[in-house]
Design a protein around this motif. Structure first.
Motif, PDB file in Angstrom:
ATOM      1  N   THR A   1      17.435  -3.580  -2.215  1.00 29.32           N
ATOM      2  CA  THR A   1      16.170  -3.147  -2.809  1.00 29.32           C
ATOM      3  C   THR A   1      16.398  -2.569  -4.205  1.00 29.32           C
ATOM      4  O   THR A   1      15.624  -2.845  -5.127  1.00 29.32           O
ATOM      5  CB  THR A   1      15.485  -2.113  -1.899  1.00 29.32           C
ATOM      6  OG1 THR A   1      15.357  -2.675  -0.593  1.00 29.32           O
ATOM      7  CG2 THR A   1      14.113  -1.744  -2.417  1.00 29.32           C
TER       8      THR A   1
ATOM      9  N   ALA B   1      14.881  -4.008  -7.740  1.00 31.06           N
ATOM     10  CA  ALA B   1      14.117  -3.164  -8.655  1.00 31.06           C
ATOM     11  C   ALA B   1      14.750  -3.180 -10.050  1.00 31.06           C
ATOM     12  O   ALA B   1      14.038  -3.214 -11.062  1.00 31.06           O
ATOM     13  CB  ALA B   1      14.029  -1.741  -8.120  1.00 31.06           C
TER      14      ALA B   1
ATOM     15  N   ALA C   1      10.941  -6.935  -3.580  1.00 25.53           N
ATOM     16  CA  ALA C   1      11.379  -5.556  -3.325  1.00 25.53           C
ATOM     17  C   ALA C   1      10.328  -4.784  -2.529  1.00 25.53           C
ATOM     18  O   ALA C   1      10.658  -4.047  -1.595  1.00 25.53           O
ATOM     19  CB  ALA C   1      11.683  -4.841  -4.640  1.00 25.53           C
ATOM     20  N   VAL C   2       9.056  -4.960  -2.882  1.00 23.95           N
ATOM     21  CA  VAL C   2       7.985  -4.273  -2.155  1.00 23.95           C
ATOM     22  C   VAL C   2       7.930  -4.751  -0.707  1.00 23.95           C
ATOM     23  O   VAL C   2       7.775  -3.942   0.217  1.00 23.95           O
ATOM     24  CB  VAL C   2       6.628  -4.473  -2.866  1.00 23.95           C
ATOM     25  CG1 VAL C   2       5.468  -4.074  -1.980  1.00 23.95           C
ATOM     26  CG2 VAL C   2       6.604  -3.696  -4.168  1.00 23.95           C
ATOM     27  N   MET C   3       8.084  -6.047  -0.488  1.00 25.11           N
ATOM     28  CA  MET C   3       8.071  -6.566   0.878  1.00 25.11           C
ATOM     29  C   MET C   3       9.266  -6.051   1.684  1.00 25.11           C
ATOM     30  O   MET C   3       9.140  -5.740   2.873  1.00 25.11           O
ATOM     31  CB  MET C   3       8.039  -8.093   0.873  1.00 25.11           C
ATOM     32  CG  MET C   3       6.705  -8.644   0.398  1.00 25.11           C
ATOM     33  SD  MET C   3       6.655 -10.433   0.350  1.00 25.11           S
ATOM     34  CE  MET C   3       6.663 -10.809   2.075  1.00 25.11           C
TER      35      MET C   3
ATOM     36  N   MET D   1       9.847  -7.879  -8.121  1.00 25.13           N
ATOM     37  CA  MET D   1       9.143  -6.688  -7.655  1.00 25.13           C
ATOM     38  C   MET D   1       8.406  -6.971  -6.348  1.00 25.13           C
ATOM     39  O   MET D   1       8.396  -6.117  -5.448  1.00 25.13           O
ATOM     40  CB  MET D   1       8.163  -6.197  -8.717  1.00 25.13           C
ATOM     41  CG  MET D   1       7.561  -4.850  -8.411  1.00 25.13           C
ATOM     42  SD  MET D   1       8.772  -3.536  -8.138  1.00 25.13           S
ATOM     43  CE  MET D   1       9.454  -3.350  -9.747  1.00 25.13           C
ATOM     44  N   ALA D   2       7.823  -8.156  -6.210  1.00 26.33           N
ATOM     45  CA  ALA D   2       7.118  -8.510  -4.972  1.00 26.33           C
ATOM     46  C   ALA D   2       8.091  -8.553  -3.794  1.00 26.33           C
ATOM     47  O   ALA D   2       7.789  -8.043  -2.704  1.00 26.33           O
ATOM     48  CB  ALA D   2       6.406  -9.845  -5.127  1.00 26.33           C
TER      49      ALA D   2
ATOM     50  N   VAL E   1      10.850  -3.146   1.225  1.00 28.60           N
ATOM     51  CA  VAL E   1      10.595  -1.738   1.530  1.00 28.60           C
ATOM     52  C   VAL E   1       9.556  -1.621   2.639  1.00 28.60           C
ATOM     53  O   VAL E   1       9.710  -0.836   3.578  1.00 28.60           O
ATOM     54  CB  VAL E   1      10.143  -0.971   0.267  1.00 28.60           C
ATOM     55  CG1 VAL E   1       9.594   0.396   0.618  1.00 28.60           C
ATOM     56  CG2 VAL E   1      11.295  -0.851  -0.706  1.00 28.60           C
ATOM     57  N   GLU E   2       8.493  -2.406   2.543  1.00 23.39           N
ATOM     58  CA  GLU E   2       7.433  -2.352   3.548  1.00 23.39           C
ATOM     59  C   GLU E   2       7.970  -2.732   4.917  1.00 23.39           C
ATOM     60  O   GLU E   2       7.663  -2.082   5.922  1.00 23.39           O
ATOM     61  CB  GLU E   2       6.299  -3.302   3.139  1.00 23.39           C
ATOM     62  CG  GLU E   2       5.020  -3.137   3.909  1.00 23.39           C
ATOM     63  CD  GLU E   2       5.046  -3.820   5.253  1.00 23.39           C
ATOM     64  OE1 GLU E   2       4.412  -3.307   6.182  1.00 23.39           O
ATOM     65  OE2 GLU E   2       5.710  -4.859   5.402  1.00 23.39           O
ATOM     66  N   ARG E   3       8.793  -3.750   4.989  1.00 19.74           N
ATOM     67  CA  ARG E   3       9.362  -4.170   6.272  1.00 19.74           C
ATOM     68  C   ARG E   3      10.304  -3.099   6.825  1.00 19.74           C
ATOM     69  O   ARG E   3      10.320  -2.826   8.023  1.00 19.74           O
ATOM     70  CB  ARG E   3      10.101  -5.486   6.103  1.00 19.74           C
ATOM     71  CG  ARG E   3      10.623  -6.024   7.411  1.00 19.74           C
ATOM     72  CD  ARG E   3      11.165  -7.404   7.271  1.00 19.74           C
ATOM     73  NE  ARG E   3      11.677  -7.852   8.554  1.00 19.74           N
ATOM     74  CZ  ARG E   3      11.873  -9.107   8.851  1.00 19.74           C
ATOM     75  NH1 ARG E   3      11.582 -10.039   7.992  1.00 19.74           N
ATOM     76  NH2 ARG E   3      12.349  -9.438  10.016  1.00 19.74           N
TER      77      ARG E   3
END
Length: 157
Positions: free
Chosen positions: A17, A21, A46-48, A43-44, A50-52
């Motif tokens: 991650t 970033a 990385a966000v996915m 970025m998309a 983190v969310e997972r």
């Protein structure tokens, strides 16, 4: 009673991650069209990731089902505890990440990373033990599970 086990965050996930970033930041600082698109993509992802990582949970129910919830964007898996054939603690290549491999049904498998592996495995075994005891109680004493209630000569028992 439901038992919820948290997901263990590994150093590899955090490093992945952080690298994504950093790549996104580098791409945004270049201020060119192709770099901007690459930054948005990084970025998309990385966000996915983190969310997972944040929204993954493992829920054991009294009905004998293990719900594996892997975030909002991924499909959840429901595993009947009675169908679990093997549970093994495994490592990835170079022993960078530990996980629990659950084999169930007819050739299905799921890899999970609960924070407390030993307690997670013992809870599954407790539910399996209760399920096995309930199965034994449903069979009448003196009969076998494949007994259809009829004698071979046509007379009833």
């Amino acid at each position: 009673m439901k038992r919820t086990f948290a997901h263990r965050v590994s150093a590899v996930t955090m490093a992945f991650t952080a690298i994504l970033a950093g790549v996104a930041l580098y791409c945004f600082l270049q201020r060119q069209g192709a770099y901007t698109l690459g930054g948005l993509l990084a970025m998309a992802v990385a966000v996915m990731a983190v969310e997972r990582t944040v929204h993954t949970a493992y829920v054991l129910t009294d009905e004998g089902v293990l719900h594996v919830v892997r975030g909002r964007f991924a499909r959840s898996i429901d595993i009947p505890v009675a169908e679990i054939t093997r549970i093994r603690q495994r490592h990835t290549l170079l022993h960078m990440v530990r996980y629990v491999l659950i084999e169930y049904g007819a050739g299905h498998a799921a890899a999970v990373k609960p924070a407390d592996e030993a307690h997670f495995i013992s809870e599954i075994k407790k539910i399996q033990h209760r399920y096995d005891e309930n199965e034994k109680e449903t069979i009448l004493p003196g009969s076998s599970p494949d007994d259809d209630g009829f004698a071979g000569d046509g007379s009833a028992h």
